[in-house]
Design a protein around this motif. Structure first.
Motif, short mmCIF file in Angstrom:
data_model
loop_
_atom_site.label_atom_id
_atom_site.label_comp_id
_atom_site.label_asym_id
_atom_site.label_seq_id
_atom_site.Cartn_x
_atom_site.Cartn_y
_atom_site.Cartn_z
N PRO A 1 16.07 67.76 24.22
CA PRO A 1 16.07 66.22 24.80
C PRO A 1 17.88 65.74 24.59
O PRO A 1 18.15 64.98 24.80
CB PRO A 1 15.43 65.40 24.44
N LEU B 1 12.09 59.84 25.58
CA LEU B 1 11.95 59.37 23.68
C LEU B 1 11.05 58.84 23.66
O LEU B 1 9.75 58.10 23.61
CB LEU B 1 11.74 60.53 23.34
N MET B 2 12.19 57.58 23.04
CA MET B 2 12.20 56.43 22.42
C MET B 2 11.48 55.15 24.11
O MET B 2 10.93 54.99 22.62
CB MET B 2 13.28 56.45 21.99
N GLU C 1 14.84 66.17 30.20
CA GLU C 1 13.99 65.19 28.77
C GLU C 1 14.72 64.23 28.04
O GLU C 1 15.94 65.31 28.24
CB GLU C 1 13.45 65.80 27.82
N SER C 2 14.75 63.41 27.78
CA SER C 2 16.29 63.07 27.12
C SER C 2 15.88 61.68 25.96
O SER C 2 14.34 61.24 25.40
CB SER C 2 16.93 61.76 27.91
N THR C 3 16.47 61.92 24.98
CA THR C 3 16.07 61.03 23.06
C THR C 3 16.17 59.75 23.84
O THR C 3 14.75 59.43 23.44
CB THR C 3 17.40 60.99 22.83
N ILE D 1 17.41 65.78 17.39
CA ILE D 1 16.43 65.13 16.56
C ILE D 1 15.42 65.28 15.80
O ILE D 1 14.13 64.78 15.48
CB ILE D 1 15.82 63.63 17.53
#
Lengths: 334, 445
Positions: free
Chosen positions: B420, A22-23, A17-19, B371
């Motif tokens: 994440p 997600l974005m 999973e990564s930022t 985040i």
């Protein structure tokens, strides 16, 4: 052993999973609404969206590179999301310089001045929107009519939003049944055939995005559902008391920014609570404030203000509303 | 099919990668020498009974339990004691160990080496616990808590149910899986022995549903053993955690800071049940165990029966040797295991597997800003807030960490796994736990 190996504490595996993933999924989830808005508003939607996304990304890059003198992190995609949401919350005929100013406020003031991604207390896109609404009230409240003005940008044919029709009508002493045909049908509202910001109108497209966000586990259902429920119950009660001066709950759910606000703005990670109980309180607060502003306030619409006000409570909610721990009920002995 | 049971709070689904699941248990050839650490368990290290030059036999006690929470250490080979010295172990520290040069394979006579199943149990509860204590049996799931301590129920508490952990929720590991398939009857008798020791009428075996063959097999033979039930569980990490397994099987929560016995449960691993069978029915102390050797690019993966003290390097050599592209060697599972600094460390009672990772799997990714997605909160099986503990730890606010119940953390790694932003959440939480423990100790003094 003659090999060089890595020694690090557990866990030795990661979900992947990564930022940015997600974005990226949020961007994907916004695409149905974008497609609808291109179909309805054509050129204007395209120009405004491109401009907002472009300026958000560029401002973030410039600020990180030259003001903060750090490594730009635009690849995480968060500026793209902010730009899209900003564009989706303004009319498609908004002059280009206002879009750029709004982007600068969103990224520069609301996001980067607090320390960038993860540190901003208020939703950047909403701060940008409210700034534009207060500074340029005329341009921000002239709504191009869907389909009719596909080929125009600044000179689009405009008309009021259902919420404004309602507010104006009630002010003039009309009852809802007297307003009759001026208010679009539920089906028209569900399909987005009404005046409004370029990305907020089509409930069906936003709900497809909601399904995608849930399916990819980007968000949980708590915040959107708590907002929908609160608005439906609150406006339902008002409607039952007097259906001539209060619109029905479905009208309230389908108009204005409820859908985009509940699904995409209130669920912004950084500015929403960290556990389900906090999320419910947050969502109920947004629902109540939205209805209060719509029914008794000066503005016809209140989702942006409601979310921003509840954003301010998030640190408190995180501090005092704790998740239930495993083995908590039983008292510790000794 | 009815809904499978599982625990309710948190949890993650790491890729299973049970590459060696189909490999039958093989006996690893005897090594030329073994180094047997005197501290392979939780609690006090055992006291060495032998001296350099002594001849020892397989199964002979070479270091004696030094307290209630401690365990006997037996020789796993026959031969001559070469040295008693500090030796690097899987923790990365040097610890005292008895190194023995192997000569032949001579077992002490009291061990019954026949393979026939011995079902009837002659010892009474007290003698069973005594035998388990003498045999040096510790929790073989990896926690290595001395088993006799768990079986000695404190006054005022009562065991109601025995829970047998066949979950093996760690990815890659298959040693328990193979043991259940190949030593099912022995394990069942071991469970009956544990039930007698605890004076309970019921034992529940929990097995995750990714081992349907083991569930099916054990269900088919469970009828022969009174009070034993086999339950398939939904696959979810960390179900093999004691508290999570109890929750999944009997829906009770061990209180924060408490032990399973507080709610009438005692949990033992399937490997421990098998070791108990061997100790009580065959008089065989714990000096060997099943170890999975696995990895995506290892020439061969296997489940070996290994004598305690055998070098990890020997296991890897038997599996074809370290591939050129080796990034990390882990002792235990990928979620909770320890990365080895060297393969020249001995297999101990707690070694359930050795995993060899390729370079690209071994690197941590660069971390970025939190985040506040709350994924760590939603996956924490203990209902903690890892993001907050991480921040408190970075700011050295350890007292606050104590109030946030950091000591409830069992270090399952779900938070770091899911993050994440690739934040090393568990690293900081571990630091905080150590500091909080220090604070608590200093308060007592």
């Amino acid at each position: 052993m003659d090999k060089q190996v890595i020694v690090s504490p557990s866990p030795h595996v990661h979900s992947g999973e990564s930022t940015s993933r997600l974005m990226f999924n949020v961007v994907l989830a916004l695409m149905p609404a974008f497609a609808v808005s291109l179909y309805y508003f054509g050129v204007g939607a395209f120009i405004v969206t491109l401009l907002a996304v472009g300026s958000c990304v560029i401002f973030e890059y410039l600020i990180q590179k030259f003001l903060l003198k750090g490594n730009p992190t635009i690849t995480d995609g968060s500026a793209i999301v902010t730009g899209l949401l900003l564009a989706f919350n303004v009319p498609s005929n908004l002059p280009w310089h206002i879009v750029v100013i709004g982007s600068l406020v969103a990224i520069g003031v609301a996001k980067m001045s607090f320390g960038g991604l993860g540190s901003n207390p208020f939703n950047p896109a909403l701060v940008g929107r409210v700034f534009m609404l207060i500074s340029f009230p005329v341009q921000m409240t002239s709504w191009p009519l869907p389909v009719a003005s596909r080929l125009q940008y600044l000179d689009a044919v405009t008309g009021p939003t259902p919420l404004a029709i309602l507010k104006e009508g009630l002010k003039n002493g009309e009852t809802i049944s007297q307003m009759g045909d001026k208010i679009p049908s539920h089906m028209q509202m569900f399909m987005g055939l009404m005046g409004g910001s370029l990305g907020e109108i089509a409930a069906f497209a936003l709900l497809i995005g909601f399904a995608w966000l849930l399916f990819t586990k980007v968000i949980t259902w708590h915040i959107p559902v708590s907002i929908f429920t609160t608005i439906a119950v609150f406006t339902g009660i008002l409607w039952m008391i007097n259906p001539e001066t209060n619109a029905d709950p479905i009208f309230h759910l389908l108009t204005g920014g409820v859908m985009i606000g509940a699904i995409f703005m209130a669920t912004d990670y950084v500015t929403s609570p960290m556990n389900p109980i906090g999320m419910w309180i947050f969502g109920i607060g947004i629902g109540l404030l939205t209805v209060i502003i719509r029914v008794w306030g000066a503005y016809p619409e209140g989702v942006s203000f409601a979310i921003l006000i509840m954003n301010a409570f998030v640190p408190l909610l995180n501090r005092y509303i704790k998740p239930k721990r495993f083995g908590e009920e039983v008292k510790r002995n000794g | 099919m009815n809904m499978l049971k599982t625990f309710s709070k948190g949890g993650v689904h790491p890729p299973e990668n049970k590459i060696s699941a189909g490999k039958s248990i093989e006996i690893l050839p005897l090594p030329q020498k073994v180094s047997i650490p005197v501290s392979q368990h939780i609690g006090a290290p055992a006291n060495v009974l032998v001296a350099k030059g002594d001849k020892v036999k397989v199964g002979q006690v070479i270091a004696q339990s030094s307290g209630f929470v401690s365990a006997n250490i037996h020789s796993s080979v026959s031969g001559t004691v070469e040295s008693i010295d500090a030796v690097l172990d899987s923790s990365g520290y040097k610890r005292q160990a008895i190194t023995i040069t192997v000569e032949d394979d001579e077992w002490i006579e009291s061990i019954d080496r026949s393979t026939e199943l011995k079902k009837d149990i002659q010892l009474n509860a007290q003698d069973i616990i005594k035998r388990i204590n003498e045999s040096g049996i510790v929790g073989l799931g990896g926690a290595t808590f001395p088993s006799h301590v768990k079986l000695s129920v404190p006054a005022g508490k009562k065991a109601e149910v025995l829970i047998i952990n066949g979950v093996e929720c760690e990815p890659y590991l298959t040693s328990d899986h193979r043991l259940m398939l190949e030593k099912g009857h022995e394990m069942m008798v071991g469970i009956q022995i544990l039930m007698r020791a605890l004076n309970v009428e019921k034992a529940l075996i929990g097995i995750e549903n990714n081992k349907p063959d083991a569930i099916k097999y054990l269900k088919s033979i469970a009828g022969e053993y009174k009070g034993v039930e086999v339950h398939g569980l939904k696959v979810k990490y960390p179900q093999g955690g004691e508290k999570q397994l109890i929750k999944a099987l009997i829906n009770r929560e061990v209180p924060s800071g408490g032990l399973p016995i507080d709610i009438g449960a005692v949990v033992h691993n399937v490997g421990t049940a098998f070791a108990v069978y061997e100790a009580v029915q065959k008089n065989k102390p714990l000096f060997e165990r099943v170890v999975t050797v696995t990895g995506k690019n290892l020439p061969k993966t296997a489940n070996y029966i290994v004598r305690i003290g055998t070098s990890v390097a020997e296991l890897i050599a038997a599996a074809g040797g370290l591939p050129d592209d080796t990034g990390k060697v882990v002792n235990g599972g990928p979620m909770m295991g320890k990365a080895l600094t060297s393969t020249d460390v001995p297999v101990t009672k707690g070694t359930s597997g050795i995993i060899v990772f390729q370079s690209k799997e071994s690197q941590r990714k660069t971390d970025s800003a939190c985040i506040r997605c709350a994924k760590c909160v939603s996956v924490c099986p203990m209902g903690l807030e890892p993001y907050l503990l991480n921040r408190l730890s970075q700011r050295m606010m350890f007292e606050n960490m104590e109030h946030e119940h950091v000591l409830d953390c069992m270090e399952c790694g779900s938070c770091s796994f899911e993050c994440p932003a690739n934040l090393p959440l568990l690293d900081y939480i571990r630091l905080g736990k150590a500091e909080v423990n220090k604070i608590i100790r200093s308060r007592k003094n």
